[in-house]
Design a protein around this motif. Structure first.
Motif, short mmCIF file in Angstrom:
data_model
loop_
_atom_site.label_atom_id
_atom_site.label_comp_id
_atom_site.label_asym_id
_atom_site.label_seq_id
_atom_site.Cartn_x
_atom_site.Cartn_y
_atom_site.Cartn_z
N GLU A 159 0.80 -1.16 -0.09
CA GLU A 159 -0.02 0.11 -0.13
C GLU A 159 0.69 1.23 -0.28
OE1 GLU A 159 -3.14 0.29 -0.33
OE2 GLU A 159 -3.32 -2.11 -0.56
N ILE A 160 2.10 1.09 0.65
CA ILE A 160 2.74 2.36 0.69
C ILE A 160 3.43 2.50 -0.57
CG2 ILE A 160 5.19 3.13 1.47
CD1 ILE A 160 4.20 1.95 4.46
N GLN A 161 3.69 1.22 -1.20
CA GLN A 161 4.39 1.44 -2.57
C GLN A 161 3.27 2.14 -3.51
OE1 GLN A 161 7.66 0.78 -3.25
NE2 GLN A 161 7.18 1.70 -5.34
N LYS A 162 2.20 1.79 -3.34
CA LYS A 162 1.05 2.31 -4.07
C LYS A 162 0.90 3.85 -3.95
CE LYS A 162 -1.75 -2.00 -4.65
NZ LYS A 162 -2.92 -2.51 -4.37
N LEU A 163 0.96 4.10 -2.70
CA LEU A 163 0.68 5.38 -2.41
C LEU A 163 1.95 6.45 -2.88
CD1 LEU A 163 -0.67 5.49 1.30
CD2 LEU A 163 -1.89 6.11 -0.82
N ASP A 164 3.33 6.05 -2.70
CA ASP A 164 4.44 6.32 -3.25
C ASP A 164 4.22 6.74 -4.74
OD1 ASP A 164 5.40 6.65 -0.59
OD2 ASP A 164 6.70 4.84 -1.03
N ASN A 165 3.79 5.92 -5.60
CA ASN A 165 3.40 5.98 -6.95
C ASN A 165 2.49 6.85 -7.22
OD1 ASN A 165 5.50 3.95 -7.46
ND2 ASN A 165 3.83 2.09 -7.60
N GLN A 166 1.63 7.19 -6.17
CA GLN A 166 0.31 8.06 -6.78
C GLN A 166 0.85 9.65 -6.16
OE1 GLN A 166 -3.00 6.99 -4.15
NE2 GLN A 166 -3.42 5.41 -5.44
N ILE A 167 1.82 9.62 -5.30
CA ILE A 167 2.58 10.74 -4.96
C ILE A 167 3.35 11.32 -5.89
CG2 ILE A 167 4.02 11.88 -3.38
CD1 ILE A 167 2.74 10.30 -0.91
N LYS A 168 4.16 10.38 -6.56
CA LYS A 168 5.01 10.76 -7.68
C LYS A 168 4.16 11.11 -8.69
CE LYS A 168 8.80 7.71 -6.42
NZ LYS A 168 9.62 6.49 -6.78
N GLU A 169 3.00 10.50 -9.09
CA GLU A 169 2.24 10.83 -10.46
C GLU A 169 1.70 12.52 -9.87
OE1 GLU A 169 -0.72 7.81 -10.80
OE2 GLU A 169 0.57 6.58 -11.37
N ILE A 170 1.23 12.67 -8.82
CA ILE A 170 0.68 13.98 -8.52
C ILE A 170 1.72 15.03 -8.40
CG2 ILE A 170 -0.48 15.21 -6.34
CD1 ILE A 170 -1.72 12.80 -5.63
N ALA A 171 2.95 14.74 -8.12
CA ALA A 171 4.01 15.65 -8.27
C ALA A 171 4.09 16.09 -9.59
CB ALA A 171 5.27 15.08 -7.36
N ALA A 172 4.29 14.81 -10.45
CA ALA A 172 4.36 15.18 -11.90
C ALA A 172 3.44 16.08 -12.43
CB ALA A 172 4.62 13.92 -12.76
N LEU A 173 2.06 15.72 -12.04
CA LEU A 173 1.04 16.69 -12.49
C LEU A 173 1.15 17.97 -12.07
CD1 LEU A 173 -2.03 14.04 -12.00
CD2 LEU A 173 -0.89 14.74 -14.22
N GLU A 174 1.48 18.29 -10.87
CA GLU A 174 1.67 19.57 -10.29
C GLU A 174 2.84 20.49 -11.09
OE1 GLU A 174 2.35 18.99 -6.32
OE2 GLU A 174 0.18 19.03 -5.65
N ALA A 175 3.98 19.56 -11.50
CA ALA A 175 5.04 20.23 -12.21
C ALA A 175 4.44 20.46 -13.58
CB ALA A 175 6.37 19.31 -12.39
N GLU A 176 3.69 19.81 -13.99
CA GLU A 176 3.17 20.07 -15.54
C GLU A 176 2.33 21.09 -15.47
OE1 GLU A 176 1.24 16.70 -17.31
OE2 GLU A 176 3.23 15.41 -17.22
N ILE A 177 1.33 21.41 -14.49
CA ILE A 177 0.53 22.27 -14.18
C ILE A 177 1.50 23.85 -14.07
CG2 ILE A 177 -1.36 23.42 -12.76
CD1 ILE A 177 -2.31 20.41 -12.37
N ALA A 178 2.26 23.64 -13.18
CA ALA A 178 3.07 24.77 -12.90
C ALA A 178 3.58 25.08 -14.24
CB ALA A 178 4.13 24.47 -11.91
N ALA A 179 4.40 24.11 -15.14
CA ALA A 179 5.01 24.67 -16.18
C ALA A 179 3.91 25.33 -17.38
CB ALA A 179 5.49 23.64 -16.88
N LEU A 180 2.80 24.80 -17.22
CA LEU A 180 1.68 25.35 -18.15
C LEU A 180 1.43 26.73 -17.58
CD1 LEU A 180 -0.58 22.21 -18.85
CD2 LEU A 180 0.99 23.32 -20.32
N ARG A 181 1.24 27.04 -16.46
CA ARG A 181 0.69 28.21 -15.89
C ARG A 181 2.00 29.14 -16.09
NH1 ARG A 181 -1.56 26.79 -9.91
NH2 ARG A 181 -3.70 26.10 -10.56
#
Length: 213
Positions: A60-82
């Protein structure tokens, strides 16, 4: 007839008690072994259950880590788009900046002040000019500080006294150099209505600056 027991009855009784003690000791050891085995098996079962839970938690922790990485990548993409969107908006706003600069300067320059050169670097405007008096320069600083929504933080860099020939007469003038920051259209919209410079800033730019001879 008198019977006499010549057998060693004390040794027989002692041997019987010894055998009984050995049997009791063996039974106690067996019972202790059974109890220890039962406790060992129970502990092993508990350890196995805990290891299973740990494995589930690790997954479960591994799944959460993967989700956190995906969220961080999405936030980085959103910041770059902004950032790209803001850069495009700034470029579009900067296209009209010279128009606002010239029209606003023409509106704020008081009578008796003449601009001789002007240089823009990003949002900083370096203005050089001539004024009939030092008070005219102070008036220009006040106008840029209080009256214009497009300019911010005017700073008088230098003012030098000079003589200019008007016909046959020599007139005393003040050559000045000042720096001011011009706001973008987006910054002007965000600026609260009726915003004025703090009193401390006005005191720093409004009074007459000593003229260099």
């Amino acid at each position: 007839m008198i019977l006499i027991n010549l057998l060693p009855h004390r040794e027989a009784a002692r041997k019987k008690r010894q055998d009984l003690f050995n049997v009791s000791l063996g039974a106690s050891a067996l019972a202790g072994g059974l109890i220890a085995g039962a406790v060992f098996l129970w502990l092993q079962a508990q350890i196995s259950n805990q290891q299973s839970l740990n494995a589930i938690l690790t997954q479960e922790i591994q799944k959460l880590d993967n989700q956190i990485k995906e969220i961080a990548a999405l936030e980085a993409e959103i910041a770059a788009l902004r950032a790209r969107q803001q850069a495009v908006e700034n470029l579009q706003a900067d296209r009209n900046m010279p128009i606002h600069l010239l029209s606003e300067l023409a509106r704020q320059i008081p009578e008796g002040v003449y601009v001789t050169s002007m240089r823009q670097e990003n949002q900083l405007i370096l203005i050089q000019g001539t004024a009939q008096s030092q008070e005219r320069v102070s008036e220009l600083l006040r106008n840029l500080t209080y009256e214009s929504p497009w300019f911010n933080k005017p700073e008088l860099i230098e003012i030098i006294a000079a003589n200019v020939a008007f016909g046959k007469q020599q007139r005393r003038v003040a050559n000045f150099t000042m720096r001011v920051r011009m706001l973008r259209a987006s910054e002007v919209k965000q600026r609260p209505a009726g915003t004025v410079a703090p009193a401390g800033q006005a005191a720093a730019v409004a009074p007459a600056t000593p003229v260099k001879p």
